[in-house]
Write an enzyme that holds these catalytic residues in place. Sequence first.
Site, PDB file in Angstrom:
ATOM      1  N   TYR A 181       0.842  -1.211   0.000  1.00 20.81           N
ATOM      2  CA  TYR A 181       0.000   0.000   0.000  1.00 20.81           C
ATOM      3  C   TYR A 181       0.878   1.262   0.000  1.00 20.81           C
ATOM      4  CZ  TYR A 181      -3.775   3.141   1.574  1.00 20.81           C
ATOM      5  OH  TYR A 181      -4.693   4.152   1.683  1.00 20.81           O
ATOM      6  N   LYS A 219       1.139   4.219  -2.844  1.00 20.78           N
ATOM      7  CA  LYS A 219       0.804   5.614  -2.540  1.00 20.78           C
ATOM      8  C   LYS A 219       2.002   6.535  -2.746  1.00 20.78           C
ATOM      9  CE  LYS A 219      -3.509   4.897  -1.568  1.00 20.78           C
ATOM     10  NZ  LYS A 219      -4.547   5.415  -2.462  1.00 20.78           N
TER      11      LYS A 219
END
Length: 248
Positions: free
Chosen positions: A156, A160
């Site tokens: 993740y 990002k």
Amino acid sequence: MKLLQDKVVLITGASRGIGKSIAEVCVAQGAKVAFTYLSSEEKAKALEAELAKNGGEVKGFKSDAAKFDDAQKLVDDVVAAFGTIDVLVNNAGITRDNLLMRMTEEQWDEVINTNLKSAFNLTKAVQRPMLKAKAGSIINISSVVGVSGNAGQANYAASKAGLIGFTKSVAQELGSRNIRANAIAPGFIETEMTDVLDPKVVEQWRSSIPLKRGGKPEDVANLVVFLGSDMSAYVTGQTINVCGGMLM
Ligand code: NAP
């Protein structure tokens, strides 16, 4: 005059959570909204109906942001329905948290494709209408975790952080065409994505945030309105945290 009067805003992943709030706030600011969902058909129809009730021009599209061909078709369909696209909000995102030791290749690929490749897919697809209009605002929903990293979220955080580099590159490439790109890095925003967390962890987070609360989806949506509007005409290539002071 409303801040997004008659602008066409395309939002990925707006059947719930932050995306839903972005759709609501954009419509309240006068925008025409096209939004996508992947599986929440009923919620998408309900959102369409809710926003249309107040006179909003809104259309939901089932489209997988992770798929290149879906993005091309989606943009063609949105342009056919609304004429152009002024603002793109790359919001669709998922988590598949795990320690690196246990993280599977599938968990890595799913998160990178949904959170990062999606922005490439959609940004490429909206280039044509935005170049034609000689204007556009692209807003990528990153995360504070993309700036700071987070144990258990290597996939993740990488997706990002990738979005931030992507945003800065797009801002540099398309600035001369009056197309802006900015990233928003939300902190802890209370949605279905965070509902799955241990309540004790949530309480610890709340108390460690300078503003002493989790964020509301509208806290993010309000910044989308600013970045999508002409009020931010000289803002591009930036990453703005919406995190109650969690990350300074
Ligand atoms: P959420 O409540 O889980 O909602 C996710 C949305 O994305 C849903 O509408 C979902 O559609 C859609 N979606 C998922 N995969 C998709 C795909 N492949 N194609 C199209 N749509 C897809 O999440 P959220 O908390 O609102 O988060 C929204 C964004 O903010 C994400 O990018 C997330 O990483 C980011 N963010 C959230 C937080 C937070 O604390 N909540 C913090 C930082 C950043 P379906 O309902 O159809 O599955």
